[in-house]
Design a protein around this motif. Structure first.
Motif: not given
Ligand code: SAH
Length: 249
Positions: A200-202, A86-88, A80-82, A220-224, A164-168, A195-197
């Protein structure tokens, strides 16, 4: 015989922020299962593994494949990412455990922690979570909106710093604005936010702004997203929530 399935948090991006433990476990595996985006992020280093993905909304199926592979005797990890808890997928894996328990082949689960987006994002944008904080997801796919609304209000009222996760997403493009309007009962327009988009990625993008500006930001969905508490300040264009130390002591 007992076989262990590892549920591994990869950290936010391409692996530089993956823990040493997570990397060592993934190296040992026969099979790595995850959402395709995460498998792509793992890259070449794991190309000798059996890599299996299922699309978004096929999470239950993804978990079942883990169990089936483990019962075949494979060493399996779900990525899982992160952080996986946590939302995983960690909780769903536990919820399915009983179905796959039998006396001959026992399966154990182990969650391997990763750096969640709130923590890696906080480091990019300064120190916004350096006091009590709340993490809230704006996704109403699995949570009724009324509950999200209640949590937003309560967190803002209680003066937590908020991530805030999954802001959009494409279908929920106005959700950040909607959330800000709800919280504006308790949060003044000048409150430092940001916010940070793509942490750790490009294409990493960091923005510090006021609460009023946040409402109209396109994320977008890759934003916290980060919302400061009433003591949060902007220092050197970073979002800083004081711990409360006196500077002159
Ligand atoms: N398990 C993940 C969260 C999954 S929910 C974790 O612990 O990080 C998905 C949300 O996490 C995304 O909509 C975004 O708000 C956040 N997110 C996950 N990876 C991200 C990244 N590389 N950059 C910014 N936000 C990220």
């Amino acid at each position: 015989m007992t076989n262990c399935i590892y549920i591994v948090g990869m950290g936010p991006g391409k692996g530089t922020k993956m823990t040493i433990e997570a990397r060592a476990i993934l190296k040992e595996m026969d099979t790595i299962i995850g959402y395709q985006v995460y498998l792509d992020l793992l890259g070449e280093e794991y190309s000798d593994k059996e890599l299996i993905s299922t699309p978004m909304k096929k999470e239950v199926e993804r978990c079942r494949i883990c169990y089936e592979k483990a019962l075949e005797g494979k060493k399996v990890a779900m990525v899982c990412s992160g952080d996986a808890g946590i939302y995983g997928m960690a909780s769903l894996m536990y919820e399915l455990l009983q179905e796959y328990s039998n006396p001959n082949k026992k399966i154990k689960l182990r969650v391997v922690p990763g750096i969640t987006a709130a923590i890696s994002g906080a480091a990019e944008i300064g120190a916004p979570l350096n006091h009590d904080f709340c993490v809230i997801s704006l996704s109403d796919l699995l949570t009724p909106w009324e509950k999200i609304e209640k949590r937003l209000k309560a967190a803002a009222y209680a003066d937590f710093a908020i991530a805030l996760y999954n802001p959009s997403s494409k279908k929920r493009s106005h959700y950040l604005e909607k959330a800000c309007i709800i919280m504006s009962e308790y949060i003044e327009n000048t409150r430092p936010c940001g916010y940070v988009k793509n942490i750790g990625r490009e294409g990493t993008e960091i923005k510090v702004c006021s609460f009023e500006e946040l409402k109209n930001e396109k994320v977008d969905m890759f934003t916290t997203v980060f919302i400061g508490n009433s003591c949060t300040k902007i220092i050197d264009n970073k979002l800083i929530t004081p711990r409360g130390y006196k500077k002159n002591e």
